[in-house]
Write a protein that holds these residues in place. Structure first.
Motif, PDB file in Angstrom:
ATOM      1  N   PHE A  61      26.691  12.980 -25.670  1.00 20.51           N
ATOM      2  CA  PHE A  61      25.908  14.085 -25.139  1.00 20.51           C
ATOM      3  C   PHE A  61      24.802  13.626 -24.181  1.00 20.51           C
ATOM      4  O   PHE A  61      24.293  14.429 -23.399  1.00 20.51           O
ATOM      5  CB  PHE A  61      25.298  14.904 -26.281  1.00 20.51           C
ATOM      6  N   GLU A  62      24.445  12.353 -24.225  1.00 14.61           N
ATOM      7  CA  GLU A  62      23.449  11.843 -23.283  1.00 14.61           C
ATOM      8  C   GLU A  62      23.944  11.961 -21.846  1.00 14.61           C
ATOM      9  O   GLU A  62      23.134  12.074 -20.924  1.00 14.61           O
ATOM     10  CB  GLU A  62      23.131  10.379 -23.598  1.00 14.61           C
ATOM     11  N   GLY A  63      25.256  11.930 -21.654  1.00 12.05           N
ATOM     12  CA  GLY A  63      25.803  12.022 -20.306  1.00 12.05           C
ATOM     13  C   GLY A  63      25.486  13.326 -19.614  1.00 12.05           C
ATOM     14  O   GLY A  63      25.378  13.364 -18.376  1.00 12.05           O
ATOM     15  N   THR A  64      25.324  14.414 -20.371  1.00 14.53           N
ATOM     16  CA  THR A  64      25.037  15.713 -19.763  1.00 14.53           C
ATOM     17  C   THR A  64      23.605  16.174 -20.005  1.00 14.53           C
ATOM     18  O   THR A  64      23.032  16.872 -19.170  1.00 14.53           O
ATOM     19  CB  THR A  64      25.995  16.790 -20.317  1.00 14.53           C
ATOM     20  N   TYR A  78      18.900  17.886 -29.620  1.00 15.25           N
ATOM     21  CA  TYR A  78      19.874  18.926 -29.939  1.00 15.25           C
ATOM     22  C   TYR A  78      21.174  18.374 -30.508  1.00 15.25           C
ATOM     23  O   TYR A  78      22.165  19.099 -30.602  1.00 15.25           O
ATOM     24  CB  TYR A  78      20.146  19.772 -28.691  1.00 15.25           C
ATOM     25  N   LEU A  79      21.147  17.109 -30.917  1.00 13.29           N
ATOM     26  CA  LEU A  79      22.328  16.532 -31.557  1.00 13.29           C
ATOM     27  C   LEU A  79      22.720  17.262 -32.838  1.00 13.29           C
ATOM     28  O   LEU A  79      23.917  17.434 -33.096  1.00 13.29           O
ATOM     29  CB  LEU A  79      22.089  15.046 -31.848  1.00 13.29           C
ATOM     30  N   PRO A  80      21.772  17.712 -33.677  1.00 12.79           N
ATOM     31  CA  PRO A  80      22.188  18.406 -34.911  1.00 12.79           C
ATOM     32  C   PRO A  80      23.086  19.611 -34.664  1.00 12.79           C
ATOM     33  O   PRO A  80      24.121  19.759 -35.335  1.00 12.79           O
ATOM     34  CB  PRO A  80      20.848  18.818 -35.540  1.00 12.79           C
ATOM     35  N   ILE A  81      22.748  20.474 -33.702  1.00 10.57           N
ATOM     36  CA  ILE A  81      23.569  21.658 -33.471  1.00 10.57           C
ATOM     37  C   ILE A  81      24.876  21.293 -32.770  1.00 10.57           C
ATOM     38  O   ILE A  81      25.951  21.762 -33.145  1.00 10.57           O
ATOM     39  CB  ILE A  81      22.787  22.733 -32.661  1.00 10.57           C
ATOM     40  N   LEU A  82      24.807  20.404 -31.772  1.00 13.36           N
ATOM     41  CA  LEU A  82      26.020  20.019 -31.055  1.00 13.36           C
ATOM     42  C   LEU A  82      26.946  19.198 -31.947  1.00 13.36           C
ATOM     43  O   LEU A  82      28.164  19.376 -31.932  1.00 13.36           O
ATOM     44  CB  LEU A  82      25.651  19.226 -29.801  1.00 13.36           C
ATOM     45  N   GLY A  83      26.352  18.302 -32.746  1.00 17.85           N
ATOM     46  CA  GLY A  83      27.159  17.509 -33.657  1.00 17.85           C
ATOM     47  C   GLY A  83      27.818  18.368 -34.718  1.00 17.85           C
ATOM     48  O   GLY A  83      28.961  18.114 -35.120  1.00 17.85           O
TER      49      GLY A  83
END
Length: 229
Positions: free
Chosen positions: A63-66, A75-80
């Protein structure tokens, strides 16, 4: 797919179908795995903690790429959660009883589930945008068009686009997963020996790909909501 619409039992006015019971089982398993992986964190981790750390690190890097490093971490918790839930639901279709046992249906092959994911994705995008930029600037971004005369034309299109995005996420995931199930069943009837095995192998990649596409597009939508222009 037809069986998924049949109610197994009711809780008051609510019907509980095979899709719902499968989601309950998946949520329970994921909750148990997360609890076991994090209940006793160690500097020298065991196999379960190591696997969890590798998964979190891989998703954060993805997700760091975007989103960039800061927002990817935030926002890793929701995306993950989106990714893990979708990929586990998809892989549940590879189990022998999937689609045949009365209480066991693949959740992401049901439109009601993918529509729910699309609704959550819609609110996630806009809540994050408002949180990061403020309500006024965020709403103004939909009409921030030059020359001003184009606002009348572009504002409705921008609003329609925001509605189409979650709809496309839901329909893409549903169409691909239900289509994959249908193709596998048809091939099994025509070529009961070799074709189903080939499809199962391809599904190992296909199921992960669908989760990647859904969460990647969601991260792009979030990134666009974070932009100042």
């Amino acid at each position: 797919m037809e069986e998924a619409s049949h109610a197994l039992f009711r809780i008051g006015p609510l019907e509980v179908t095979g899709v719902v019971t499968t989601m309950w089982a998946i949520i329970a398993v994921l909750a148990l795995v997360c609890y076991l992986a994090t209940r006793n964190l160690k500097e020298v981790p065991g196999p379960l903690q190591t696997g969890a750390e590798l998964a979190v690190s891989a998703l954060r890097n993805f997700f760091e790429g975007t989103l960039g490093r800061e927002h990817a971490y935030r926002y890793l918790p929701i995306l993950g959660t989106f990714f893990v839930f979708i990929v586990v639901c998809n892989y549940s279709g590879l189990l022998p009883a999937a689609g045949h046992a009365k209480g066991f249906q693949v959740p992401t092959a049901a439109l009601s589930v993918t529509a729910g994911l699309g609704v959550v994705a819609f609110f996630t995008t806009h809540v994050i945008g408002i949180r990061e930029r403020g309500l006024g600037p965020y709403l103004h971004s939909f009409a921030n068009v030059k020359p001003v005369v184009l606002v009348v034309l572009m504002l409705p299109l921008n609003l329609i686009e925001q509605v189409i995005r979650p709809v496309s996420l839901a329909l893409r995931l549903y169409g691909n997963m239900s289509g994959e199930e249908t193709v596998t069943e048809q091939l099994y009837e025509i070529f009961p020996i070799g074709a189903p095995l080939i499809m199962q192998v391809l599904s190992l990649l296909f199921c992960a790909l669908q989760a990647i596409v859904f969460t990647m597009l969601l991260s792009i939508y979030i990134s666009e909501g974070l932009e100042e222009e």
